[in-house]
Motif scaffolding. Structure first.
Motif, PDB file in Angstrom:
ATOM      1  N   LYS A   1      -4.658   2.002  11.628  1.00  0.00           N
ATOM      2  CA  LYS A   1      -4.294   0.680  11.089  1.00  0.00           C
ATOM      3  C   LYS A   1      -5.536  -0.161  10.832  1.00  0.00           C
ATOM      4  O   LYS A   1      -5.648  -0.819   9.807  1.00  0.00           O
ATOM      5  CB  LYS A   1      -3.369  -0.058  12.050  1.00  0.00           C
ATOM      6  CG  LYS A   1      -1.960   0.448  12.054  1.00  0.00           C
ATOM      7  CD  LYS A   1      -1.124  -0.334  13.054  1.00  0.00           C
ATOM      8  CE  LYS A   1       0.238   0.284  13.228  1.00  0.00           C
ATOM      9  NZ  LYS A   1       1.023  -0.420  14.256  1.00  0.00           N
ATOM     10  N   LYS A   2      -6.469  -0.140  11.775  1.00  0.00           N
ATOM     11  CA  LYS A   2      -7.708  -0.907  11.637  1.00  0.00           C
ATOM     12  C   LYS A   2      -8.494  -0.425  10.409  1.00  0.00           C
ATOM     13  O   LYS A   2      -8.995  -1.238   9.624  1.00  0.00           O
ATOM     14  CB  LYS A   2      -8.555  -0.755  12.899  1.00  0.00           C
ATOM     15  CG  LYS A   2      -9.526  -1.868  13.150  1.00  0.00           C
ATOM     16  CD  LYS A   2     -10.316  -1.620  14.429  1.00  0.00           C
ATOM     17  CE  LYS A   2      -9.696  -2.337  15.583  1.00  0.00           C
ATOM     18  NZ  LYS A   2     -10.562  -2.293  16.777  1.00  0.00           N
TER      19      LYS A   2
ATOM     20  N   LEU B   1      -7.287   1.189   7.750  1.00  0.00           N
ATOM     21  CA  LEU B   1      -6.548   0.858   6.527  1.00  0.00           C
ATOM     22  C   LEU B   1      -6.696  -0.605   6.145  1.00  0.00           C
ATOM     23  O   LEU B   1      -6.707  -0.938   4.962  1.00  0.00           O
ATOM     24  CB  LEU B   1      -5.077   1.228   6.697  1.00  0.00           C
ATOM     25  CG  LEU B   1      -4.784   2.731   6.797  1.00  0.00           C
ATOM     26  CD1 LEU B   1      -3.306   2.951   7.064  1.00  0.00           C
ATOM     27  CD2 LEU B   1      -5.230   3.466   5.560  1.00  0.00           C
ATOM     28  N   ASN B   2      -6.835  -1.488   7.130  1.00  0.00           N
ATOM     29  CA  ASN B   2      -7.034  -2.905   6.828  1.00  0.00           C
ATOM     30  C   ASN B   2      -8.390  -3.199   6.192  1.00  0.00           C
ATOM     31  O   ASN B   2      -8.572  -4.221   5.566  1.00  0.00           O
ATOM     32  CB  ASN B   2      -6.853  -3.757   8.096  1.00  0.00           C
ATOM     33  CG  ASN B   2      -5.403  -3.890   8.482  1.00  0.00           C
ATOM     34  OD1 ASN B   2      -4.515  -3.866   7.637  1.00  0.00           O
ATOM     35  ND2 ASN B   2      -5.147  -4.008   9.771  1.00  0.00           N
ATOM     36  N   THR B   3      -9.351  -2.284   6.379  1.00  0.00           N
ATOM     37  CA  THR B   3     -10.682  -2.500   5.788  1.00  0.00           C
ATOM     38  C   THR B   3     -10.768  -1.974   4.355  1.00  0.00           C
ATOM     39  O   THR B   3     -11.697  -2.281   3.641  1.00  0.00           O
ATOM     40  CB  THR B   3     -11.777  -1.818   6.621  1.00  0.00           C
ATOM     41  OG1 THR B   3     -11.596  -0.409   6.585  1.00  0.00           O
ATOM     42  CG2 THR B   3     -11.768  -2.317   8.040  1.00  0.00           C
TER      43      THR B   3
ATOM     44  N   MET C   1       0.849  -1.160   0.000  1.00  0.00           N
ATOM     45  CA  MET C   1       0.000   0.000   0.000  1.00  0.00           C
ATOM     46  C   MET C   1       0.904   1.235   0.000  1.00  0.00           C
ATOM     47  O   MET C   1       1.828   1.332   0.784  1.00  0.00           O
ATOM     48  CB  MET C   1      -0.915  -0.005   1.220  1.00  0.00           C
ATOM     49  CG  MET C   1      -1.796   1.204   1.301  1.00  0.00           C
ATOM     50  SD  MET C   1      -2.902   1.226   2.719  1.00  0.00           S
ATOM     51  CE  MET C   1      -4.046  -0.022   2.241  1.00  0.00           C
TER      52      MET C   1
ATOM     53  N   TYR D   1      -8.710   7.813  -0.103  1.00  0.00           N
ATOM     54  CA  TYR D   1      -8.262   6.524  -0.621  1.00  0.00           C
ATOM     55  C   TYR D   1      -8.722   6.419  -2.068  1.00  0.00           C
ATOM     56  O   TYR D   1      -9.915   6.540  -2.338  1.00  0.00           O
ATOM     57  CB  TYR D   1      -8.834   5.376   0.213  1.00  0.00           C
ATOM     58  CG  TYR D   1      -8.403   4.013  -0.256  1.00  0.00           C
ATOM     59  CD1 TYR D   1      -7.088   3.587  -0.070  1.00  0.00           C
ATOM     60  CD2 TYR D   1      -9.291   3.158  -0.889  1.00  0.00           C
ATOM     61  CE1 TYR D   1      -6.676   2.348  -0.502  1.00  0.00           C
ATOM     62  CE2 TYR D   1      -8.889   1.928  -1.335  1.00  0.00           C
ATOM     63  CZ  TYR D   1      -7.576   1.516  -1.133  1.00  0.00           C
ATOM     64  OH  TYR D   1      -7.166   0.280  -1.568  1.00  0.00           O
TER      65      TYR D   1
ATOM     66  N   ASN E   1      -3.522   2.860  16.212  1.00  0.00           N
ATOM     67  CA  ASN E   1      -4.264   1.600  16.132  1.00  0.00           C
ATOM     68  C   ASN E   1      -5.559   1.748  15.338  1.00  0.00           C
ATOM     69  O   ASN E   1      -5.913   0.874  14.541  1.00  0.00           O
ATOM     70  CB  ASN E   1      -4.573   1.062  17.527  1.00  0.00           C
ATOM     71  CG  ASN E   1      -3.346   0.501  18.203  1.00  0.00           C
ATOM     72  OD1 ASN E   1      -2.380   0.106  17.543  1.00  0.00           O
ATOM     73  ND2 ASN E   1      -3.356   0.473  19.524  1.00  0.00           N
ATOM     74  N   LYS E   2      -6.270   2.829  15.562  1.00  0.00           N
ATOM     75  CA  LYS E   2      -7.521   3.049  14.837  1.00  0.00           C
ATOM     76  C   LYS E   2      -7.262   3.244  13.346  1.00  0.00           C
ATOM     77  O   LYS E   2      -7.989   2.727  12.499  1.00  0.00           O
ATOM     78  CB  LYS E   2      -8.273   4.249  15.412  1.00  0.00           C
ATOM     79  CG  LYS E   2      -9.680   4.382  14.880  1.00  0.00           C
ATOM     80  CD  LYS E   2     -10.461   5.413  15.658  1.00  0.00           C
ATOM     81  CE  LYS E   2     -11.887   5.458  15.169  1.00  0.00           C
ATOM     82  NZ  LYS E   2     -12.693   6.412  15.921  1.00  0.00           N
TER      83      LYS E   2
END
Length: 50
Positions: free
Chosen positions: A44-45, A47-49, A1, A28, A41-42
């Motif tokens: 990263k979460k 971006l994983n979706t 990414m 995006y 953390n939020k």
């Protein structure tokens, strides 16, 4: 990414930004996602979706 950060340095850059909240904006594939400033953390979460 691939990640690209763009810092607005002048008033004109802020006036011509694609969103009205110029402190933070997440896009995006050219689509606006959020203007919420997130913890690591939020983010990263989220971006994983994508």
């Amino acid at each position: 990414m691939l990640f690209h950060a763009c810092q607005l340095m002048t008033k004109d850059e802020a006036k011509n930004a694609p969103i009205i909240w110029t402190t933070f904006g997440l896009f995006y594939n050219g689509q606006f996602i959020t203007h919420e400033i997130m913890s690591a953390n939020k983010l990263k979460k989220l971006l994983n979706t994508l």
